[in-house]
Design a protein around this motif. Structure first.
Motif: not given
Lengths: 146, 142
Positions: A20-48
């Motif tokens: 929840a904290a990672v996803l909230a950060a994706v929404l709260a930080i208006p920077s595309e590279p940061v959003r992509i990086a956080l989402l990529a990490v979260q996708v990888a964690v979910f997949a594992i």
């Protein structure tokens, strides 16, 4: 992915809280590279967690190494199949969000992230598995005679 | 800006769902008038009907409250005479699930002595909710 192993329910809440904290950060930080990086990490964690196992998730390892030693052994264990299914649902939503973000559909990406956040918040705060609640509704649409 | 709006929406949505389910879980509702109640037979549920009432729990694999519900119903069934409980796998009985309009697991139906569905609830119920539903099921004329 259906061996009925048992997991520490408090670990699931910790994992959902970090998610929840990672996803909230994706929404709260208006920077595309940061959003992509956080989402990529979260996708990888979910997949594992969904494909390898709940305890293989880095968030679960954090719980096992840092949180659980302070809590003592769990009073009861929980079937791992519902939370593992939930990680798969989370994977679907965050993967859609990541693809949308990479193709420039920022609003769609944020909405998909928001839906995943609702599920993670409910899981962390009240232990509810939203994907599991919807599972039977989806199953009902499958053809008769299965 | 959109991100913050979605964030606030997600927080409000999660709170609303949590409150709704807290209200809904274990809340027994009576769906139909006594004359057009659905009736289940011993064949359909796989065990003989209880002398006074039968609790039928629908469960699925992806369901964490199902185990706690099963434990509670089993305990109630041993303490209340004439009452039995049975657990049905929703996925193996999808036709029954559709016919009875079951949307969530666990869903608990309370049948009277003749097998008529007197009341139902979804989600993990509290003990007093189950006892109240049983009391209404065995009461004639309800």
């Amino acid at each position: 992915m259906s061996q009925p192993t048992q997991v520490d329910p408090r670990g699931l809440r910790v994992v959902a809280g970090i998610t929840a904290a990672v996803l909230a950060a994706v929404l709260a930080i208006p920077s595309e590279p940061v959003r992509i990086a956080l989402l990529a990490v979260q996708v990888a964690v979910f997949a594992i967690a969904a494909f390898v196992g709940l305890t293989a998730s880095p968030y679960a390892k954090f719980h096992a190494a840092v949180v659980r030693p302070r809590l003592g052994p769990p009073a009861e264990l929980e079937d791992s199949r519902p939370p593992r299914f939930a990680q798969l649902v989370g994977l679907t939503f965050t993967a859609v969000a990541l693809v949308a973000l990479l193709t420039g559909a920022t609003t769609a990406a944020l909405v998909a992230t928001g839906l995943a956040l609702v599920a993670a918040l409910l899981n962390a705060a009240v232990g509810l598995c939203l994907g599991c609640e919807l599972y039977l509704v989806l199953r009902r649409f499958t053809p008769v005679g299965t | 800006m959109t991100g913050l709006l979605v964030l606030l929406g997600a927080l409000a949505g999660a709170a609303a769902i949590a409150l709704l389910l807290r209200w809904k879980n274990g809340r027994f509702t009576t769906a139909a008038m006594p004359d057009d109640r659905e009736r289940l037979t011993a064949d359909q549920i796989g065990v003989p009907l209880g002398e006074r009432a039968t609790m039928v729990q629908f469960s699925s694999a992806f369901c964490s409250p199902c185990r706690a519900t099963r434990v509670l119903l089993a305990d109630v069934a041993t303490k209340v005479p004439g009452v039995v409980t049975v657990e049905i796998d929703a996925e193996e009985n999808l036709q029954l699930v559709r016919d009875l309009d079951i949307m969530r697991t666990p869903t608990v139906l309370v049948l009277d002595a003749t097998g008529a569905v007197t009341t139902r609830a979804s989600g993990l119920p509290r003990r007093e909710q189950v006892l109240g539903a049983l009391a209404r099921a065995v009461e004639p004329g309800q």
